[in-house]
Design a protein around this motif. Sequence first.
Motif, PDB file in Angstrom:
ATOM      1  N   ALA A 196      -7.686   4.140   2.220  1.00  9.93           N
ATOM      2  CA  ALA A 196      -9.308   3.017   1.556  1.00  9.93           C
ATOM      3  C   ALA A 196      -8.058   2.813   0.009  1.00  9.93           C
ATOM      4  O   ALA A 196      -8.291   0.789  -0.012  1.00  9.93           O
ATOM      5  N   ALA A 197      -7.882   3.406  -0.687  1.00  9.50           N
ATOM      6  CA  ALA A 197      -7.243   3.252  -1.952  1.00  9.50           C
ATOM      7  C   ALA A 197      -5.729   2.174  -2.293  1.00  9.50           C
ATOM      8  O   ALA A 197      -6.090   2.013  -2.895  1.00  9.50           O
ATOM      9  N   LEU A 198      -5.544   2.884  -1.064  1.00 14.33           N
ATOM     10  CA  LEU A 198      -4.234   2.310  -1.175  1.00 14.33           C
ATOM     11  C   LEU A 198      -4.609   0.616  -0.864  1.00 14.33           C
ATOM     12  O   LEU A 198      -4.138  -0.470  -1.320  1.00 14.33           O
ATOM     13  N   VAL A 199      -5.713   0.501  -0.138  1.00 14.82           N
ATOM     14  CA  VAL A 199      -5.557  -1.184   0.362  1.00 14.82           C
ATOM     15  C   VAL A 199      -6.357  -1.668  -1.143  1.00 14.82           C
ATOM     16  O   VAL A 199      -5.556  -3.242  -1.462  1.00 14.82           O
ATOM     17  N   ARG A 200      -7.656  -0.969  -1.601  1.00 17.27           N
ATOM     18  CA  ARG A 200      -7.739  -1.168  -2.479  1.00 17.27           C
ATOM     19  C   ARG A 200      -7.337  -1.818  -3.670  1.00 17.27           C
ATOM     20  O   ARG A 200      -7.212  -2.468  -4.523  1.00 17.27           O
ATOM     21  N   ALA A 201      -6.645  -0.880  -3.657  1.00 16.74           N
ATOM     22  CA  ALA A 201      -5.356  -1.206  -4.834  1.00 16.74           C
ATOM     23  C   ALA A 201      -4.784  -1.848  -4.877  1.00 16.74           C
ATOM     24  O   ALA A 201      -3.525  -2.387  -6.339  1.00 16.74           O
ATOM     25  N   GLY A 202      -4.177  -3.255  -3.688  1.00 15.80           N
ATOM     26  CA  GLY A 202      -3.819  -3.754  -3.524  1.00 15.80           C
ATOM     27  C   GLY A 202      -2.124  -3.912  -2.977  1.00 15.80           C
ATOM     28  O   GLY A 202      -1.315  -4.442  -3.261  1.00 15.80           O
ATOM     29  N   SER A 203      -2.055  -2.305  -2.880  1.00 17.29           N
ATOM     30  CA  SER A 203      -0.572  -1.546  -2.438  1.00 17.29           C
ATOM     31  C   SER A 203      -0.031  -1.585  -1.017  1.00 17.29           C
ATOM     32  O   SER A 203       0.681  -1.276  -0.631  1.00 17.29           O
ATOM     33  N   ALA A 204      -1.096  -1.788  -0.328  1.00 16.51           N
ATOM     34  CA  ALA A 204      -1.291  -2.092   1.037  1.00 16.51           C
ATOM     35  C   ALA A 204      -2.139  -3.094   1.849  1.00 16.51           C
ATOM     36  O   ALA A 204      -2.982  -3.225   1.085  1.00 16.51           O
ATOM     37  N   ASP A 205      -1.770  -3.525   2.789  1.00 16.18           N
ATOM     38  CA  ASP A 205      -2.651  -4.068   4.041  1.00 16.18           C
ATOM     39  C   ASP A 205      -3.227  -3.381   5.055  1.00 16.18           C
ATOM     40  O   ASP A 205      -4.657  -3.713   5.596  1.00 16.18           O
ATOM     41  N   LEU A 206      -2.745  -3.135   5.775  1.00 14.49           N
ATOM     42  CA  LEU A 206      -3.064  -1.717   6.393  1.00 14.49           C
ATOM     43  C   LEU A 206      -2.334  -1.015   6.214  1.00 14.49           C
ATOM     44  O   LEU A 206      -1.240  -0.998   6.138  1.00 14.49           O
ATOM     45  N   VAL A 207      -3.166   0.173   6.280  1.00 12.83           N
ATOM     46  CA  VAL A 207      -3.342   1.855   5.953  1.00 12.83           C
ATOM     47  C   VAL A 207      -3.001   2.296   7.392  1.00 12.83           C
ATOM     48  O   VAL A 207      -4.337   2.532   7.861  1.00 12.83           O
ATOM     49  N   LEU A 208      -2.223   3.118   8.299  1.00 10.29           N
ATOM     50  CA  LEU A 208      -2.863   3.799   8.998  1.00 10.29           C
ATOM     51  C   LEU A 208      -2.233   5.345   8.820  1.00 10.29           C
ATOM     52  O   LEU A 208      -1.636   5.615   7.692  1.00 10.29           O
ATOM     53  N   GLY A 209      -3.273   5.948   9.439  1.00  9.47           N
ATOM     54  CA  GLY A 209      -2.690   7.001   9.038  1.00  9.47           C
ATOM     55  C   GLY A 209      -2.149   8.073  10.510  1.00  9.47           C
ATOM     56  O   GLY A 209      -2.534   8.506  11.145  1.00  9.47           O
ATOM     57  N   ARG A 210      -0.466   8.233   9.956  1.00  8.47           N
ATOM     58  CA  ARG A 210      -0.458   9.070  11.145  1.00  8.47           C
ATOM     59  C   ARG A 210      -1.047  11.081  10.537  1.00  8.47           C
ATOM     60  O   ARG A 210      -0.935  11.606   9.966  1.00  8.47           O
TER      61      ARG A 210
END
Length: 220
Positions: A94-108
């Motif tokens: 969620a932090a990557l989304v909230r920081a604007g670093s990604a739009d969709l983050v997938l847990g590998r």
Amino acid sequence: MADVDIIFPCLNEAAALPWVLARIPSSYRAIVVDNGSTDGSAQIAAEAGALVVTESRRGFGAAAHAGLEAADADVVAFADADASLNPEEVPALAALVRAGSADLVLGRRVPTRAGAWPWHARLANFELARRITHATGVKVRDLGPMRAARRQDLLSLHLKDRRSGYPLEMMLKAAAARWRIVEHDVSYHPRVGRSKVTGTARGTYIAVKDMSKLLREYSS
């Protein structure tokens, strides 16, 4: 309003839910979408403080989308309710989304021990990831059952699949919309109880069949 809503599609996960819901991060909310459980899953979830949503239409996508519609946090996450994924790892996505670093983050998924990820499911995932990369140009190694994105962005994709293809449709439409899709490693544990989807060879076959149809439609 919760900082992040975590959506858990749920069908007969009474044995796993106490472990899962005890690990919801502070200021986050669990939304458990009961998809016809007969083992008391809904009651267990409610007693643990989760928001329980009932979805009568059977199917992973039906349950997942019902949870998305019930959520009201800006950022939402999805995770399996079978204790194979630890909700304590959601904040990193969620932090990557909230920081604007990604739009969709997938847990590998990174298996914690041998047998955590059945060979047939792992092989199917590898092949689907290869085909997704070929079709979209977005390099992925896992379909990522734990994932995070902004709720309104997900709703704007107008996802239609209500079966096993829902996670794949999300990825395909996100790629078509030129979303920034990234992966972040998460621990993958042996699930608790019997799998309804990829934990069996038959379930894996059905999931691959649904997803292959979506990939053909996307590529045509």
